[in-house]
Design a protein around this motif. Structure first.
Motif, PDB file in Angstrom:
ATOM      1  N   VAL A 233       0.827  -1.203   0.000  1.00  0.00           N
ATOM      2  CA  VAL A 233       0.000   0.000   0.000  1.00  0.00           C
ATOM      3  C   VAL A 233       0.867   1.261   0.000  1.00  0.00           C
ATOM      4  N   ASP A 234       2.157   1.093  -0.263  1.00  0.00           N
ATOM      5  CA  ASP A 234       3.095   2.198  -0.139  1.00  0.00           C
ATOM      6  C   ASP A 234       3.519   2.768  -1.487  1.00  0.00           C
ATOM      7  N   ASP A 235       2.857   2.343  -2.556  1.00  0.00           N
ATOM      8  CA  ASP A 235       3.195   2.853  -3.885  1.00  0.00           C
ATOM      9  C   ASP A 235       4.686   2.755  -4.182  1.00  0.00           C
ATOM     10  N   HIS A 236       5.251   1.586  -3.937  1.00  0.00           N
ATOM     11  CA  HIS A 236       6.640   1.320  -4.253  1.00  0.00           C
ATOM     12  C   HIS A 236       7.575   2.294  -3.533  1.00  0.00           C
ATOM     13  N   SER A 237       8.452   2.958  -4.253  1.00  0.00           N
ATOM     14  CA  SER A 237       9.406   3.879  -3.632  1.00  0.00           C
ATOM     15  C   SER A 237       9.207   5.290  -4.191  1.00  0.00           C
ATOM     16  N   MET A 238       9.685   6.281  -3.454  1.00  0.00           N
ATOM     17  CA  MET A 238       9.667   7.643  -3.976  1.00  0.00           C
ATOM     18  C   MET A 238      11.069   7.967  -4.488  1.00  0.00           C
ATOM     19  N   TYR A 239      11.180   8.184  -5.783  1.00  0.00           N
ATOM     20  CA  TYR A 239      12.489   8.413  -6.379  1.00  0.00           C
ATOM     21  C   TYR A 239      12.908   9.873  -6.207  1.00  0.00           C
ATOM     22  N   THR A 240      14.117  10.071  -5.730  1.00  0.00           N
ATOM     23  CA  THR A 240      14.634  11.426  -5.553  1.00  0.00           C
ATOM     24  C   THR A 240      15.801  11.708  -6.496  1.00  0.00           C
ATOM     25  N   CYS A 241      16.134  10.759  -7.362  1.00  0.00           N
ATOM     26  CA  CYS A 241      17.206  10.963  -8.334  1.00  0.00           C
ATOM     27  C   CYS A 241      16.993  10.044  -9.526  1.00  0.00           C
ATOM     28  N   THR A 242      17.024  10.621 -10.729  1.00  0.00           N
ATOM     29  CA  THR A 242      16.941   9.831 -11.965  1.00  0.00           C
ATOM     30  C   THR A 242      18.020  10.260 -12.956  1.00  0.00           C
ATOM     31  N   ARG A 243      19.098  10.866 -12.450  1.00  0.00           N
ATOM     32  CA  ARG A 243      20.085  11.480 -13.341  1.00  0.00           C
ATOM     33  C   ARG A 243      20.703  10.494 -14.335  1.00  0.00           C
ATOM     34  N   CYS A 244      20.964   9.283 -13.893  1.00  0.00           N
ATOM     35  CA  CYS A 244      21.651   8.342 -14.784  1.00  0.00           C
ATOM     36  C   CYS A 244      20.780   7.937 -15.967  1.00  0.00           C
ATOM     37  N   VAL A 245      19.473   8.198 -15.875  1.00  0.00           N
ATOM     38  CA  VAL A 245      18.580   7.971 -17.012  1.00  0.00           C
ATOM     39  C   VAL A 245      18.271   9.287 -17.718  1.00  0.00           C
ATOM     40  N   SER A 246      17.913  10.314 -16.944  1.00  0.00           N
ATOM     41  CA  SER A 246      17.479  11.577 -17.552  1.00  0.00           C
ATOM     42  C   SER A 246      18.596  12.260 -18.335  1.00  0.00           C
ATOM     43  N   LEU A 247      19.846  12.050 -17.916  1.00  0.00           N
ATOM     44  CA  LEU A 247      20.963  12.682 -18.618  1.00  0.00           C
ATOM     45  C   LEU A 247      21.597  11.782 -19.666  1.00  0.00           C
ATOM     46  N   CYS A 248      21.149  10.540 -19.762  1.00  0.00           N
ATOM     47  CA  CYS A 248      21.705   9.601 -20.749  1.00  0.00           C
ATOM     48  C   CYS A 248      21.384  10.091 -22.163  1.00  0.00           C
ATOM     49  N   PRO A 249      22.393  10.310 -23.003  1.00  0.00           N
ATOM     50  CA  PRO A 249      22.126  10.818 -24.350  1.00  0.00           C
ATOM     51  C   PRO A 249      21.393   9.803 -25.217  1.00  0.00           C
ATOM     52  N   TYR A 250      21.333   8.558 -24.771  1.00  0.00           N
ATOM     53  CA  TYR A 250      20.669   7.503 -25.541  1.00  0.00           C
ATOM     54  C   TYR A 250      19.279   7.188 -25.022  1.00  0.00           C
ATOM     55  N   ALA A 251      18.826   7.946 -24.000  1.00  0.00           N
ATOM     56  CA  ALA A 251      17.461   7.799 -23.508  1.00  0.00           C
ATOM     57  C   ALA A 251      16.491   8.648 -24.311  1.00  0.00           C
ATOM     58  N   ALA A 252      17.041   9.561 -25.103  1.00  0.00           N
ATOM     59  CA  ALA A 252      16.206  10.487 -25.873  1.00  0.00           C
ATOM     60  C   ALA A 252      15.573   9.806 -27.067  1.00  0.00           C
TER      61      ALA A 252
END
Length: 252
Positions: A233-252
């Protein structure tokens, strides 16, 4: 099992699952640690199925609101994928076989001083079925979607043909790219691409129950059972960092 394979393909098409694959369970049986092998979930395991659904690119591009937006997206995706896995398991079990979902998030095993392990490694399953390679940030890297896939899997007693759908060549992260390593705020990724998972989790995932366990550094079976029950009932985790995905030039 050809007819069953066609049902799996049809299910994937109907549910807009862009990538999935099937491999023999014995491949993971021989490489995973004891307690995290297919036979530990299903003694009669013969096949592994792993699927991936990409998070939309824009979620990682909304500036200071990216983390909260990704948190909500991940919760939605995990729950939808969990439901798909159970439907797919039911389709397989209609043939008289057995199937057990490997969920994308909880439940977890906890080892040492807060190292969280899935019952089976979805990253390894995804590699074995051919839908990607482990990237330098420890996540699966797919040739089309980069590190944006959220994964789910099944272990089944059905002897299914090995396939990768659609067929694609996955070569992993480009050798000369070090964006995730250079931008990790806690330096959890070393130059060889090895990830300090405990450092990453302590910084990037926050829930009251996670924080409590990491601070106390004590885990017994009852604690782990409570963790897995509460997160229902805890909705998994609350993410406070996604830099390794958001800054990946190949995620675009």
């Amino acid at each position: 099992m050809k007819g069953l394979l066609e049902k799996v393909k049809e299910f994937s098409t109907r549910n807009d699952i862009p990538v999935f694959g099937i491999a023999r369970a014995s491949h993971l049986e021989n490489s995973a640690p004891q307690g995290n092998r297919p036979s530990d979930l299903l003694p009669a395991a013969k096949s592994l199925l792993c699927l991936g659904i990409p998070v939309p690119r824009g979620i990682f591009k909304c500036g200071t609101r990216a983390n909260e937006t990704y948190w909500r997206a991940a919760n939605t995706y995990y729950r939808n994928i969990d439901a798909m896995l159970m439907q797919l398991g039911r389709i397989i079990e209609e043939t008289g076989e057995e199937a057990i979902p490997v969920y994308g998030c909880f439940p977890y095993d906890v080892r040492g001083k807060g190292d969280f392990w899935g019952f089976l490694s979805l990253i390894k399953m995804a590699e074995l079925v051919g839908i990607g390679k482990t990237g330098k940030n420890g996540l699966l890297f797919n040739s089309q979607y980069g590190p944006r896939l959220i994964l789910g899997g099944l272990v089944t007693s059905a002897a299914l043909p090995e396939i990768t759908w659609p067929e694609q060549k996955n070569i992993g992260c480009p050798e000369g790219c070090h964006v995730c390593q250079e931008n990790c705020p806690v330096k959890a990724i070393d130059n060889a691409g090895k990830v300090d998972r405990l450092a990453c989790v302590k910084y990037s995932q926050k829930t009251p129950i996670f924080s409590y366990f990491i601070k106390t550094k004590t885990f017994d079976p009852a604690d782990v059972q409570m963790l897995n029950h509460l997160t229902g009932v805890d909705d998994h985790s609350m993410y406070t960092c996604t830099r390794c995905v958001s800054l990946c030039p190949y995620a675009a």
